[in-house]
Motif scaffolding. Structure first.
Motif, PDB file in Angstrom:
ATOM      1  N   PRO A  86     -45.326 -25.729   9.672  1.00 43.90           N
ATOM      2  CA  PRO A  86     -44.909 -25.814   8.164  1.00 43.90           C
ATOM      3  C   PRO A  86     -45.832 -26.320   7.389  1.00 43.90           C
ATOM      4  O   PRO A  86     -46.837 -26.922   7.791  1.00 43.90           O
ATOM      5  CB  PRO A  86     -43.616 -27.131   8.470  1.00 43.90           C
ATOM      6  N   GLY A  87     -46.159 -26.026   6.134  1.00 40.21           N
ATOM      7  CA  GLY A  87     -47.167 -26.457   5.319  1.00 40.21           C
ATOM      8  C   GLY A  87     -47.242 -27.866   5.316  1.00 40.21           C
ATOM      9  O   GLY A  87     -46.284 -28.537   5.392  1.00 40.21           O
ATOM     10  N   GLY A  88     -48.697 -28.329   5.392  1.00 40.30           N
ATOM     11  CA  GLY A  88     -48.906 -29.844   5.390  1.00 40.30           C
ATOM     12  C   GLY A  88     -48.301 -30.500   4.045  1.00 40.30           C
ATOM     13  O   GLY A  88     -48.208 -29.943   3.174  1.00 40.30           O
TER      14      GLY A  88
ATOM     15  N   PHE B 168     -36.853 -33.173   2.568  1.00 44.69           N
ATOM     16  CA  PHE B 168     -36.336 -32.761   3.629  1.00 44.69           C
ATOM     17  C   PHE B 168     -34.932 -32.155   3.481  1.00 44.69           C
ATOM     18  O   PHE B 168     -34.190 -33.101   2.950  1.00 44.69           O
ATOM     19  CB  PHE B 168     -36.596 -33.650   5.052  1.00 44.69           C
ATOM     20  N   PRO B 169     -34.770 -30.987   3.925  1.00 44.95           N
ATOM     21  CA  PRO B 169     -35.504 -30.114   4.663  1.00 44.95           C
ATOM     22  C   PRO B 169     -35.843 -28.951   3.817  1.00 44.95           C
ATOM     23  O   PRO B 169     -36.269 -27.716   4.380  1.00 44.95           O
ATOM     24  CB  PRO B 169     -34.273 -29.576   5.734  1.00 44.95           C
ATOM     25  N   LYS B 170     -36.068 -28.886   2.575  1.00 44.84           N
ATOM     26  CA  LYS B 170     -36.568 -27.908   1.668  1.00 44.84           C
ATOM     27  C   LYS B 170     -38.012 -27.794   2.088  1.00 44.84           C
ATOM     28  O   LYS B 170     -38.556 -26.819   2.108  1.00 44.84           O
ATOM     29  CB  LYS B 170     -36.548 -28.517   0.221  1.00 44.84           C
ATOM     30  N   LYS B 171     -38.627 -28.915   2.629  1.00 49.27           N
ATOM     31  CA  LYS B 171     -39.986 -29.003   2.959  1.00 49.27           C
ATOM     32  C   LYS B 171     -40.302 -29.547   4.107  1.00 49.27           C
ATOM     33  O   LYS B 171     -39.394 -30.432   4.629  1.00 49.27           O
ATOM     34  CB  LYS B 171     -40.992 -29.644   2.014  1.00 49.27           C
ATOM     35  N   GLY B 172     -41.553 -29.395   4.975  1.00 51.24           N
ATOM     36  CA  GLY B 172     -41.594 -29.925   6.011  1.00 51.24           C
ATOM     37  C   GLY B 172     -41.258 -29.641   7.476  1.00 51.24           C
ATOM     38  O   GLY B 172     -41.295 -30.019   8.432  1.00 51.24           O
TER      39      GLY B 172
ATOM     40  N   GLY C 155     -58.147 -29.766  -6.953  1.00 46.06           N
ATOM     41  CA  GLY C 155     -57.810 -30.492  -5.919  1.00 46.06           C
ATOM     42  C   GLY C 155     -56.571 -29.935  -5.007  1.00 46.06           C
ATOM     43  O   GLY C 155     -56.741 -30.013  -3.929  1.00 46.06           O
ATOM     44  N   THR C 156     -55.488 -29.296  -5.647  1.00 43.32           N
ATOM     45  CA  THR C 156     -54.635 -28.605  -4.977  1.00 43.32           C
ATOM     46  C   THR C 156     -54.985 -27.309  -4.214  1.00 43.32           C
ATOM     47  O   THR C 156     -54.715 -26.830  -3.116  1.00 43.32           O
ATOM     48  CB  THR C 156     -53.350 -28.337  -5.710  1.00 43.32           C
ATOM     49  N   LYS C 157     -56.054 -26.691  -5.000  1.00 42.16           N
ATOM     50  CA  LYS C 157     -56.662 -25.579  -4.344  1.00 42.16           C
ATOM     51  C   LYS C 157     -57.263 -25.922  -3.165  1.00 42.16           C
ATOM     52  O   LYS C 157     -57.342 -25.180  -1.846  1.00 42.16           O
ATOM     53  CB  LYS C 157     -57.557 -24.892  -5.346  1.00 42.16           C
ATOM     54  N   ALA C 158     -58.130 -27.102  -3.026  1.00 42.44           N
ATOM     55  CA  ALA C 158     -58.758 -27.659  -1.931  1.00 42.44           C
ATOM     56  C   ALA C 158     -57.659 -27.952  -0.885  1.00 42.44           C
ATOM     57  O   ALA C 158     -57.911 -27.684   0.481  1.00 42.44           O
ATOM     58  CB  ALA C 158     -59.538 -28.782  -2.161  1.00 42.44           C
ATOM     59  N   ALA C 159     -56.635 -28.414  -1.187  1.00 42.08           N
ATOM     60  CA  ALA C 159     -55.408 -28.766  -0.306  1.00 42.08           C
ATOM     61  C   ALA C 159     -54.965 -27.470   0.402  1.00 42.08           C
ATOM     62  O   ALA C 159     -54.775 -27.729   1.554  1.00 42.08           O
ATOM     63  CB  ALA C 159     -54.047 -29.636  -1.107  1.00 42.08           C
ATOM     64  N   ALA C 160     -54.687 -26.491  -0.329  1.00 42.52           N
ATOM     65  CA  ALA C 160     -54.187 -25.406   0.236  1.00 42.52           C
ATOM     66  C   ALA C 160     -55.100 -24.708   1.136  1.00 42.52           C
ATOM     67  O   ALA C 160     -54.630 -24.263   2.472  1.00 42.52           O
ATOM     68  CB  ALA C 160     -54.111 -24.125  -0.784  1.00 42.52           C
ATOM     69  N   PHE C 161     -56.483 -24.666   0.994  1.00 44.46           N
ATOM     70  CA  PHE C 161     -57.491 -24.425   2.158  1.00 44.46           C
ATOM     71  C   PHE C 161     -57.251 -25.353   3.299  1.00 44.46           C
ATOM     72  O   PHE C 161     -57.682 -24.662   4.324  1.00 44.46           O
ATOM     73  CB  PHE C 161     -58.898 -24.066   1.358  1.00 44.46           C
ATOM     74  N   GLY C 162     -56.934 -26.402   3.073  1.00 45.68           N
ATOM     75  CA  GLY C 162     -56.644 -27.384   4.191  1.00 45.68           C
ATOM     76  C   GLY C 162     -55.210 -27.131   5.024  1.00 45.68           C
ATOM     77  O   GLY C 162     -55.014 -28.017   5.809  1.00 45.68           O
ATOM     78  N   GLY C 163     -54.575 -26.314   4.469  1.00 46.00           N
ATOM     79  CA  GLY C 163     -53.280 -26.057   5.113  1.00 46.00           C
ATOM     80  C   GLY C 163     -52.090 -26.979   4.572  1.00 46.00           C
ATOM     81  O   GLY C 163     -50.893 -27.213   5.028  1.00 46.00           O
ATOM     82  N   THR C 164     -52.529 -27.590   3.510  1.00 44.01           N
ATOM     83  CA  THR C 164     -51.480 -28.642   2.824  1.00 44.01           C
ATOM     84  C   THR C 164     -50.816 -27.777   1.472  1.00 44.01           C
ATOM     85  O   THR C 164     -51.576 -27.552   0.557  1.00 44.01           O
ATOM     86  CB  THR C 164     -51.916 -29.768   2.287  1.00 44.01           C
TER      87      THR C 164
ATOM     88  N   LEU D 130     -46.275 -35.799  12.033  1.00 46.24           N
ATOM     89  CA  LEU D 130     -47.255 -36.849  11.118  1.00 46.24           C
ATOM     90  C   LEU D 130     -47.639 -36.262   9.906  1.00 46.24           C
ATOM     91  O   LEU D 130     -47.938 -36.921   8.964  1.00 46.24           O
ATOM     92  CB  LEU D 130     -48.390 -37.331  12.253  1.00 46.24           C
ATOM     93  N   THR D 131     -47.928 -34.873   9.898  1.00 46.07           N
ATOM     94  CA  THR D 131     -48.745 -34.418   8.880  1.00 46.07           C
ATOM     95  C   THR D 131     -47.644 -33.447   7.813  1.00 46.07           C
ATOM     96  O   THR D 131     -48.185 -33.127   6.640  1.00 46.07           O
ATOM     97  CB  THR D 131     -49.728 -33.479   9.187  1.00 46.07           C
ATOM     98  N   ALA D 132     -46.317 -33.308   8.167  1.00 48.47           N
ATOM     99  CA  ALA D 132     -45.446 -32.468   7.495  1.00 48.47           C
ATOM    100  C   ALA D 132     -44.054 -33.157   7.375  1.00 48.47           C
ATOM    101  O   ALA D 132     -43.515 -33.380   6.265  1.00 48.47           O
ATOM    102  CB  ALA D 132     -45.542 -31.171   7.742  1.00 48.47           C
ATOM    103  N   THR D 133     -43.433 -33.442   8.544  1.00 50.46           N
ATOM    104  CA  THR D 133     -41.998 -33.469   8.513  1.00 50.46           C
ATOM    105  C   THR D 133     -41.552 -34.927   8.326  1.00 50.46           C
ATOM    106  O   THR D 133     -40.573 -35.358   7.556  1.00 50.46           O
ATOM    107  CB  THR D 133     -41.642 -32.960  10.064  1.00 50.46           C
ATOM    108  N   ASN D 134     -42.425 -35.768   8.784  1.00 43.21           N
ATOM    109  CA  ASN D 134     -42.191 -37.212   8.516  1.00 43.21           C
ATOM    110  C   ASN D 134     -42.336 -37.577   7.018  1.00 43.21           C
ATOM    111  O   ASN D 134     -41.547 -38.144   6.438  1.00 43.21           O
ATOM    112  CB  ASN D 134     -42.944 -38.314   9.496  1.00 43.21           C
ATOM    113  N   PRO D 135     -43.313 -36.998   6.343  1.00 40.68           N
ATOM    114  CA  PRO D 135     -43.816 -37.266   4.720  1.00 40.68           C
ATOM    115  C   PRO D 135     -42.406 -36.583   4.022  1.00 40.68           C
ATOM    116  O   PRO D 135     -41.963 -37.468   3.109  1.00 40.68           O
ATOM    117  CB  PRO D 135     -44.736 -36.435   4.661  1.00 40.68           C
TER     118      PRO D 135
END
Ligand code: URP
Ligand code: ZN
Ligand code: ZN
Length: 522
Positions: free
Chosen positions: A107-109, A440-444, A132-141, A428-433
């Motif tokens: 899942p996307g971060g 959740f569960p739209k995202k994560g 900032g969000t473009k940078a996030a996307a390149f990092g998988g978020t 830690l990086t997607a589901t818990n947030p």
């Protein structure tokens, strides 16, 4: 799992907070301290699509990893949502197909701690929502929850309007936490409006930065009491601001003005003290609590003790606390200023405690606290630069970048080098947030009906972090020269390919605002 425990029969007659505590306790009584995974209810979930119409996308032959599963299957995304998951899916040739052989499909971060285009005293962060969000996307978020703030004397609703104007350029989906600076009858009413009408269901309260952001304990208590009764989460910056201010003033008066004094004037004990105090106030206020950017062993001990007592207390840490130590402040010239964030970097003992906390579930989230200021003044001007503190560490804008490197750093350092499971990595990086912050569960997660936010991750690829190659506007990386194994190959936001290797297919403004539901507990 344990069916019942000695707390169970006390619960029936109790109110909602007591039931929450009892549910947490029941869990602690069991064989595991992993979270219950209770989803937030339910405003944010499966909202209608509006006029979305997108091509169908098939991701085939990948290894799907969620917080609980790990299996080989194909994913069909239609109209931005996951429609079908199955093996050997057959589709027509109008469907855009991506072969994920050899890749992890995750899942996307979700990064729940960023400061984009944000005024912090006399400084301003250098990333716009677009960059900032473009940078996030390149990092998988693919989802960011950013901090907006009330201005003293004004309604937090005005702060949110201003944030929406800035956030309109986001290229991944964004939600907002509200930083409360004035707690009074009107702003407490406004908090309810934010929760019910605006989908802003979490609030940050500062116990540090006196005169700028800090609230006193009475204000903390009032805001917490309101949040707890309305399904919101209180996030705290836990450091004893007043004691630290004395240490800072004394250091500056004695001419101790180099960047290293930032670290020496913010002792770990003052993070531990404030964390303990926040927990006690939250318990009295009957609200769930989330401690942001936790860095110190003492603070972690307070969180662990609270969780062992069954309290709905949570905490995040950040990659810089996991991978860097306070020796960075001894770098020559003014270079230590790059590492001036709050709390500061700690020593290796604290770092080991944090890694342990991630595996025992005393820490539930890794976020970035992306708060970027350039090192050099020339690029965007003094307002955006660490050089403001060239002659006095107390004037260095506090904060550091990190939005683009979170997933690869935690994969390499956590999964590869420290035996964190892949499931835990996703948790830690997607589901818990997502669970903690009403998404959740739209995202994560990767499930039928969830948004098609997917990362294809190559677990074998080795590369080196270079600020010259990243997408943030900031002119340095905390992790310059770190060589990692594991890299983001493709990123889909609601089924649209936005990152393909080094190529950008997203666009500013394509991010959607996430009106979040009630916050969950873990
Ligand atoms: O140094 C930091 N962390 N700056 C951002 C503001 C905050 O405290 O989160
Ligand atoms: Zn903070
Ligand atoms: Zn922050």
């Amino acid at each position: 799992m344990v069916a019942s425990c000695r707390h169970a029969d006390l619960v029936a007659a109790a109110g909602p907070y007591a039931q929450l505590v009892a549910a947490q306790r029941r869990h602690v009584c069991g064989a595991t301290r992993e979270g219950t995974g209770k989803a937030a209810s339910l405003g944010a979930i499966f909202q209608p699509d509006g006029e979305r119409q997108m091509a169908a996308v098939l991701i085939k032959n990948g290894r799907i990893v969620t917080a609980v599963d790990d299996y080989q299957a194909d994913i069909l995304i239609e109209d931005g949502r996951i429609r079908t998951i199955g093996q050997g899916l057959v589709v027509g040739n109008q469907v855009e197909t991506h072969d994920a052989s050899g890749l992890l499909v995750m899942p996307g971060g979700i990064d729940v701690h960023t400061h984009l285009d944000w005024d912090f005293g006399v400084a301003r962060t250098v990333d716009t929502f677009g960059t900032g969000t473009k940078a996030a996307a390149f990092g998988g978020t693919t989802t960011v929850i950013d901090f907006c703030n009330q201005t003293r004397g004004a309604s937090p609703l005005v702060g949110l309007e201003d944030w929406h104007r800035r956030a309109a350029s986001a290229s991944v989906d964004v939600g907002a936490h509200m930083i409360m600076l004035d707690v009074n009858d009107q702003s407490l009413t406004d908090m309810q409006t934010l929760i019910r009408r605006e989908g802003v269901t979490s609030f940050k309260l500062f116990m540090a930065y006196p005169g700028v952001l800090m609230l006193d304990d009475g204000a903390l208590f009032k805001a917490m009491r309101l949040a707890g009764g309305h399904g919101a989460m209180i996030c705290v910056h836990a450091e004893n601001g007043q004691v630290i201010q004395v240490l800072v003033e004394e250091a500056v008066a004695a001419g101790r003005v180099a960047p290293k004094y930032h670290s020496l004037t913010r002792p770990t004990s003052m993070e531990g003290e404030a964390t303990h105090r926040a927990i006690k106030i939250a318990e009295l206020a009957e609200t769930p609590l989330y401690v942001v950017h936790l860095s110190a062993r003492e603070a972690l001990a307070a969180v662990a003790e609270a969780r062992d007592a069954g309290l709905p207390v949570h905490a995040e840490t950040c990659p810089h606390y996991l991978f860097l130590t306070q020796e960075k402040y001894d770098r020559p010239e003014f270079d230590g200023a790059k590492y001036v964030m709050t709390p500061p970097l700690r020593d290796a003992n604290h770092q080991q405690a944090l890694w342990r906390g991630l595996s025992t579930n005393d820490l539930q989230v890794i976020s970035t606290d992306h708060c970027p200021f350039c090192f050099n003044e020339q690029l965007f001007g003094m307002k955006f630069s660490k050089q403001q503190g060239k002659d006095d560490f107390s004037k260095i804008p506090n904060g550091a970048p990190g939005i683009e490197t979170r997933l690869p750093l935690v994969y390499d350092g956590g999964v590869r080098q420290r035996g964190l499971s892949l499931n835990r990595f996703v948790a830690l990086t997607a589901t818990n947030p997502a669970k903690l912050f009403g998404l959740f569960p739209k995202k994560g997660t990767i499930a039928v009906g969830s948004d098609g936010d997917i990362v294809l991750f190559d677990p074998q690829d080795t590369w080196t972090i270079r600020a010259s190659e990243h997408h943030s506007r900031v002119d340095y990386s905390l992790f310059e020269g770190h060589t990692l194994t594991g890299s983001v190959k493709k990123v889909f936001l609601r089924g649209q390919l936005i990152v393909d290797g080094k190529d950008w297919h997203g666009r500013e403004g394509m991010g959607e605002f996430l009106r979040r539901g009630a916050c969950g507990t873990l």
